[in-house]
Write a protein that holds these residues in place. Structure first.
Motif, PDB file in Angstrom:
ATOM      1  N   UNK A   1       0.861  -1.333   0.062  1.00  0.00           N
ATOM      2  CA  UNK A   1      -0.065  -0.146   0.017  1.00  0.00           C
ATOM      3  C   UNK A   1       0.877   1.115   0.040  1.00  0.00           C
ATOM      4  N   UNK A   2       2.046   1.254  -0.482  1.00  0.00           N
ATOM      5  CA  UNK A   2       2.746   2.575  -0.392  1.00  0.00           C
ATOM      6  C   UNK A   2       2.471   3.361  -1.661  1.00  0.00           C
ATOM      7  N   UNK A   3       2.406   4.738  -1.186  1.00  0.00           N
ATOM      8  CA  UNK A   3       1.705   5.660  -2.122  1.00  0.00           C
ATOM      9  C   UNK A   3       2.782   6.650  -2.560  1.00  0.00           C
ATOM     10  N   UNK A   4       4.038   6.612  -2.156  1.00  0.00           N
ATOM     11  CA  UNK A   4       4.726   7.473  -2.283  1.00  0.00           C
ATOM     12  C   UNK A   4       5.448   7.528  -3.887  1.00  0.00           C
ATOM     13  N   UNK A   5       6.082   8.464  -4.120  1.00  0.00           N
ATOM     14  CA  UNK A   5       7.167   8.485  -5.325  1.00  0.00           C
ATOM     15  C   UNK A   5       8.394   7.896  -5.129  1.00  0.00           C
ATOM     16  N   UNK A   6       9.213   7.467  -6.125  1.00  0.00           N
ATOM     17  CA  UNK A   6      10.503   6.959  -6.065  1.00  0.00           C
ATOM     18  C   UNK A   6      11.411   8.098  -5.532  1.00  0.00           C
ATOM     19  N   UNK A   7      11.334   9.491  -6.043  1.00  0.00           N
ATOM     20  CA  UNK A   7      12.171  10.526  -5.504  1.00  0.00           C
ATOM     21  C   UNK A   7      11.808  10.658  -4.045  1.00  0.00           C
ATOM     22  N   UNK A   8      10.860  10.267  -3.769  1.00  0.00           N
ATOM     23  CA  UNK A   8      10.651  10.416  -1.971  1.00  0.00           C
ATOM     24  C   UNK A   8      11.029   9.351  -1.371  1.00  0.00           C
ATOM     25  N   UNK A   9      11.385   8.270  -1.854  1.00  0.00           N
ATOM     26  CA  UNK A   9      11.673   6.970  -0.959  1.00  0.00           C
ATOM     27  C   UNK A   9      12.790   7.367   0.111  1.00  0.00           C
ATOM     28  N   UNK A  10      12.304   7.070   1.256  1.00  0.00           N
ATOM     29  CA  UNK A  10      13.255   6.763   2.427  1.00  0.00           C
ATOM     30  C   UNK A  10      13.988   5.351   2.739  1.00  0.00           C
ATOM     31  N   UNK A  11      15.114   5.260   2.436  1.00  0.00           N
ATOM     32  CA  UNK A  11      15.613   3.853   2.620  1.00  0.00           C
ATOM     33  C   UNK A  11      15.138   3.286   3.794  1.00  0.00           C
ATOM     34  N   UNK A  12      14.878   1.803   3.994  1.00  0.00           N
ATOM     35  CA  UNK A  12      14.415   1.134   5.260  1.00  0.00           C
ATOM     36  C   UNK A  12      15.401   0.026   5.154  1.00  0.00           C
ATOM     37  N   UNK A  13      15.393  -0.946   6.121  1.00  0.00           N
ATOM     38  CA  UNK A  13      16.152  -2.101   6.269  1.00  0.00           C
ATOM     39  C   UNK A  13      15.729  -3.224   5.533  1.00  0.00           C
ATOM     40  N   UNK A  14      14.756  -3.139   4.666  1.00  0.00           N
ATOM     41  CA  UNK A  14      14.154  -4.496   4.060  1.00  0.00           C
ATOM     42  C   UNK A  14      15.039  -4.432   2.559  1.00  0.00           C
ATOM     43  N   UNK A  15      16.218  -5.025   2.411  1.00  0.00           N
ATOM     44  CA  UNK A  15      16.865  -5.007   1.362  1.00  0.00           C
ATOM     45  C   UNK A  15      17.251  -6.516   0.978  1.00  0.00           C
ATOM     46  N   UNK A  16      17.101  -6.754  -0.072  1.00  0.00           N
ATOM     47  CA  UNK A  16      17.698  -8.008  -0.892  1.00  0.00           C
ATOM     48  C   UNK A  16      18.820  -7.797  -1.567  1.00  0.00           C
ATOM     49  N   UNK A  17      19.931  -8.231  -1.019  1.00  0.00           N
ATOM     50  CA  UNK A  17      21.337  -7.980  -1.200  1.00  0.00           C
ATOM     51  C   UNK A  17      21.586  -8.881  -2.657  1.00  0.00           C
ATOM     52  N   UNK A  18      22.391  -7.988  -3.351  1.00  0.00           N
ATOM     53  CA  UNK A  18      22.752  -8.590  -4.621  1.00  0.00           C
ATOM     54  C   UNK A  18      24.418  -9.378  -4.357  1.00  0.00           C
ATOM     55  N   UNK A  19      24.507 -10.561  -5.035  1.00  0.00           N
ATOM     56  CA  UNK A  19      25.804 -11.139  -4.823  1.00  0.00           C
ATOM     57  C   UNK A  19      26.711 -10.540  -6.115  1.00  0.00           C
ATOM     58  N   UNK A  20      28.029 -10.247  -5.714  1.00  0.00           N
ATOM     59  CA  UNK A  20      29.007  -9.634  -6.421  1.00  0.00           C
ATOM     60  C   UNK A  20      29.066 -10.404  -7.964  1.00  0.00           C
ATOM     61  N   UNK A  21      28.929 -11.919  -7.960  1.00  0.00           N
ATOM     62  CA  UNK A  21      29.333 -12.465  -9.166  1.00  0.00           C
ATOM     63  C   UNK A  21      28.491 -13.669  -9.123  1.00  0.00           C
ATOM     64  N   UNK A  22      27.775 -13.847 -10.203  1.00  0.00           N
ATOM     65  CA  UNK A  22      26.850 -15.268 -10.218  1.00  0.00           C
ATOM     66  C   UNK A  22      27.101 -15.968 -11.614  1.00  0.00           C
ATOM     67  N   UNK A  23      27.297 -17.171 -11.504  1.00  0.00           N
ATOM     68  CA  UNK A  23      27.536 -18.076 -12.715  1.00  0.00           C
ATOM     69  C   UNK A  23      26.135 -19.153 -12.858  1.00  0.00           C
TER      70      UNK A  23
END
Length: 257
Positions: free
Chosen positions: A125-147
């Protein structure tokens, strides 16, 4: 300035579509085209897209001749692409303003033609815009290298962050599957010898548990994953079982974030 072709499938997405489109149009790297395929929506999605197109020539919407699902909608968009790079965004997600600029710079630093980034999760239900996004602790981390071998165990690439170099790979379309077409595309690219590199910075925002989302109801993906391993990757039953176990574990882990 490389041209980036942004591929977006749309189906009855009027409630979130504006946020998604504006997140592309406000990118700091402005040399892009937004190729949208409306998959026979019955709400006001196509009308909204026409409004955007009238205001910004980079928005290029078309209506699919018949309903064919997200994979076919993406392919119809990719077939119109003119860009040096192809990137993906669903109509209920958002990019942060510097996503394209930073990912292009990251792609040029390395040799992998397929790149991706970390991303945030937001409530449905988030209704804000991307330019207003406040970083939260919910992060899916990218691996540096994937084969390719890594990807057979788990899909490490968030589709809303993926970008591939069309000058290196050509136009790579998604297999005709109801779901997991994006995963199948990454596997096909990497099966042909290309690895993928991940940028650690979160540069996109994924809408979690959105009713009707292309990524909702992950439990139903089990049969699609199994078909992908067996029919498209031609894995043995034991290898398919191990891959499926990894996919389930990843889904459960990400759902807790």
């Amino acid at each position: 300035m490389p041209l980036v072709s942004v591929v977006m499938p749309v189906y009855n997405s009027q409630a979130t579509l504006g946020q998604a489109v504006r997140s592309v149009l406000t990118q700091t790297h402005s040399d892009l085209e937004l190729l949208v395929t409306d998959d026979q929506s019955t709400d006001g999605s196509m009308d909204l897209l026409r409004e955007f197109a009238a205001q910004d020539e980079r928005v290029l919407p078309r209506r699919a001749p018949e309903q064919g699902g997200a994979g076919r909608a993406r392919n119809l968009a990719m077939q119109r692409a003119r860009g040096d790079y192809i990137a993906f965004l669903d109509s209920d997600d958002m990019w942060l303003p510097e996503k394209t600029e930073k990912q292009l710079a990251f792609a040029k630093e390395g040799t992998a033609p397929l790149t991706f980034t970390s991303y945030f999760k937001m409530d449905a239900d988030y209704h804000g815009e991307a330019v207003d996004w406040a970083p939260n602790g919910r992060v899916i981390r990218a691996r540096a290298h994937v084969t390719y071998r890594d990807m057979l165990v788990q899909d490490h690439i968030g589709a809303l962050t993926a970008m591939y170099d069309r000058n290196v790979l050509g136009t790579r379309l998604m297999p005709q599957m109801r779901k997991r077409q994006d995963y199948a595309l990454w596997l096909s690219i990497m099966r042909d010898g290309a690895d993928a590199r991940g940028l650690a910075e979160p540069l996109a925002v994924y809408r979690a548990q959105q009713a009707g989302s292309l990524s909702s109801n992950k439990a139903s993906l089990v049969k699609y994953n199994w078909a992908l391993y067996r029919e498209h990757e031609h894995l043995s039953v034991p290898r398919s079982a191990r891959a499926l176990a990894g996919a389930v574990w990843q889904s459960l882990r990400n759902s807790r974030i």
